[in-house]
Enzyme design. Sequence first.
Site, short mmCIF file in Angstrom:
data_model
loop_
_atom_site.label_atom_id
_atom_site.label_comp_id
_atom_site.label_asym_id
_atom_site.label_seq_id
_atom_site.Cartn_x
_atom_site.Cartn_y
_atom_site.Cartn_z
N THR A 119 107.01 44.99 60.11
CA THR A 119 107.02 43.87 60.96
C THR A 119 106.32 43.77 61.76
OG1 THR A 119 107.41 45.00 62.97
CG2 THR A 119 109.68 43.97 61.72
N GLY A 120 104.90 44.02 60.92
CA GLY A 120 103.80 43.70 61.82
C GLY A 120 103.02 42.55 61.26
N HIS A 141 98.34 52.03 57.27
CA HIS A 141 99.34 51.94 56.67
C HIS A 141 99.79 51.14 55.33
CE1 HIS A 141 102.18 52.02 60.40
NE2 HIS A 141 101.00 52.59 60.59
N ARG A 160 98.01 54.39 52.93
CA ARG A 160 98.70 55.33 52.68
C ARG A 160 100.09 55.84 51.45
NH1 ARG A 160 98.90 56.45 58.65
NH2 ARG A 160 101.18 55.06 58.66
#
Length: 171
Positions: A33-34, A48, A51
């Site tokens: 959502t970012g 993110h 990862r």
Amino acid sequence: MGIRLVTGGVRSGKSRFAESLCMDAGNVTYIATGTAEDEEMRARIEIHRQRRPAHWNVVEEPFDLAQAIGQIPPEHQVLLDSVTTWVSYGLSVFGEKEWSRRVERETESWLKSLEQRETVIVTDEIGLGGVAMHPVSRAFQDTLGWVNQKIAGQANEVWLVIAGIPWRVKK
């Protein structure tokens, strides 16, 4: 099937823990959502991305979560990261009054679309600090607090991550 809610403070390790809960799933769709509106957010998003396993599907959707979830194949586990940025985005786009009218309907819509799925939801625990001094900040606290309570009420499990250590709060 069920919802697992992972909450904690900023940089507590909640996203990493939520990702670990999905590692054994064959198919995962990660809803991010970012939005990368500045250099610091771009850097956070890149951490993110690096990862996540390469075979996970990623849907970037800052607002219309029900529509995004509706496009995911039913056999996929859903990882939604994060409710915090979704609430923040809604406030920034719609403003406090309009968002307060919409947020309950929107939350119920996307939560309903997750009822028959294996889902992990990430959010920030907003209830450990003091009451904010600015009206917009209080609106954010109140809205996120309400949304978190709604999700936790429907969740099969709730985890609180503190300093990288997950604690099961509800089973």
